[in-house]
Motif scaffolding. Sequence first.
Motif, mmCIF file in Angstrom:
data_model
loop_
_atom_site.group_PDB
_atom_site.id
_atom_site.type_symbol
_atom_site.label_atom_id
_atom_site.label_comp_id
_atom_site.label_asym_id
_atom_site.label_seq_id
_atom_site.Cartn_x
_atom_site.Cartn_y
_atom_site.Cartn_z
ATOM 1 N N ARG A 140 -11.022 -50.700 21.910
ATOM 2 C CA ARG A 140 -12.318 -50.163 21.497
ATOM 3 C C ARG A 140 -12.193 -48.685 21.123
ATOM 4 O O ARG A 140 -12.768 -47.811 21.774
ATOM 5 N N PRO A 141 -11.442 -48.380 20.055
ATOM 6 C CA PRO A 141 -11.283 -46.973 19.661
ATOM 7 C C PRO A 141 -12.595 -46.345 19.173
ATOM 8 O O PRO A 141 -12.679 -45.119 19.054
ATOM 9 N N ASP A 142 -13.601 -47.190 18.939
ATOM 10 C CA ASP A 142 -14.900 -46.689 18.482
ATOM 11 C C ASP A 142 -15.723 -46.065 19.599
ATOM 12 O O ASP A 142 -16.713 -45.394 19.336
ATOM 13 N N LEU A 143 -15.317 -46.267 20.853
ATOM 14 C CA LEU A 143 -16.077 -45.740 21.988
ATOM 15 C C LEU A 143 -15.495 -44.418 22.458
ATOM 16 O O LEU A 143 -14.278 -44.249 22.516
ATOM 17 N N ASP A 144 -16.364 -43.500 22.852
ATOM 18 C CA ASP A 144 -15.862 -42.236 23.407
ATOM 19 C C ASP A 144 -15.515 -42.441 24.889
ATOM 20 O O ASP A 144 -15.797 -43.485 25.474
ATOM 21 N N ASP A 145 -14.893 -41.449 25.479
ATOM 22 C CA ASP A 145 -14.431 -41.540 26.871
ATOM 23 C C ASP A 145 -15.561 -41.897 27.832
ATOM 24 O O ASP A 145 -15.381 -42.733 28.719
ATOM 25 N N ALA A 146 -16.697 -41.247 27.673
ATOM 26 C CA ALA A 146 -17.818 -41.470 28.591
ATOM 27 C C ALA A 146 -18.332 -42.906 28.518
ATOM 28 O O ALA A 146 -18.616 -43.526 29.549
ATOM 29 N N GLU A 147 -18.430 -43.455 27.311
ATOM 30 C CA GLU A 147 -18.923 -44.835 27.198
ATOM 31 C C GLU A 147 -17.908 -45.832 27.737
ATOM 32 O O GLU A 147 -18.274 -46.800 28.390
ATOM 33 N N ARG A 148 -16.624 -45.581 27.489
ATOM 34 C CA ARG A 148 -15.608 -46.485 28.051
ATOM 35 C C ARG A 148 -15.668 -46.476 29.571
ATOM 36 O O ARG A 148 -15.623 -47.516 30.211
ATOM 37 N N GLU A 149 -15.787 -45.283 30.161
ATOM 38 C CA GLU A 149 -15.855 -45.195 31.619
ATOM 39 C C GLU A 149 -17.089 -45.921 32.151
ATOM 40 O O GLU A 149 -17.006 -46.658 33.133
ATOM 41 N N THR A 150 -18.227 -45.728 31.513
ATOM 42 C CA THR A 150 -19.457 -46.400 31.948
ATOM 43 C C THR A 150 -19.290 -47.905 31.882
ATOM 44 O O THR A 150 -19.660 -48.626 32.821
ATOM 45 N N ARG A 151 -18.720 -48.398 30.797
ATOM 46 C CA ARG A 151 -18.521 -49.839 30.659
ATOM 47 C C ARG A 151 -17.535 -50.369 31.708
ATOM 48 O O ARG A 151 -17.745 -51.444 32.273
ATOM 49 N N LEU A 152 -16.463 -49.624 31.933
ATOM 50 C CA LEU A 152 -15.489 -50.071 32.931
ATOM 51 C C LEU A 152 -16.107 -50.133 34.325
ATOM 52 O O LEU A 152 -15.923 -51.116 35.050
ATOM 53 N N LEU A 153 -16.829 -49.103 34.703
ATOM 54 C CA LEU A 153 -17.446 -49.099 36.034
ATOM 55 C C LEU A 153 -18.463 -50.232 36.175
ATOM 56 O O LEU A 153 -18.554 -50.864 37.231
ATOM 57 N N ALA A 154 -19.206 -50.514 35.116
ATOM 58 C CA ALA A 154 -20.151 -51.630 35.153
ATOM 59 C C ALA A 154 -19.409 -52.961 35.281
ATOM 60 O O ALA A 154 -19.839 -53.850 36.027
#
Length: 191
Positions: free
Chosen positions: A143-157
């Motif tokens: 998912r190179p389209d996602l920034d660091d913050a969104e990737r982290e949020t998705r991973l934690l969810a």
Amino acid sequence: MTTWRATQKANRRAELMTSAARLFAERGFAAVSTGDLGDAVGMSGPALYRHFASKEALLCDLLLDASERLLEGGRALTASGGAAREVFEALIAFHLDFATSDADVIRVQDRELANLPVDVNQRVRRLQREYVQEWDRPFAALRPDLDDAERETRLLAAFGLLNSTPHSAAPSGERAGGILAGMARRALLDD
């Protein structure tokens, strides 16, 4: 060479950790006595101190061990050199297997992590952050389209979904893990 006595002691320690996880998950850390822990493995409560400095030390070791095992497993999978999608699918399966096979530990961590001594809490959280970083490597490739913050949020969810397996398994049986893994996959990858 490991001696018979050392092996027996290691086995008893592992048995205590498993029993403690079950009792802490069922009743809560504060409601379990050293006598309860000893009874669960067929020894006196004070004999616990041959293996752990205190009941709190047992809780600390239990949660540190879980975080270390997750990180080691995650590192092994990301170091495998496979394609990002394969690694990511393996990470989901690995975490789901951990959540279902160590359901008591997941429940104890949910309930008791905040009650650990500050230094141990910080170590557990550092290990958890490192585990998230292992997941982020293949996730960022997918998912190179996602920034660091969104990737982290998705991973934690996604971890929240996968870690809910011990709480969700009863109503839908073994299917719960597959359902939650699919939900986590869709939340992460939008597919």
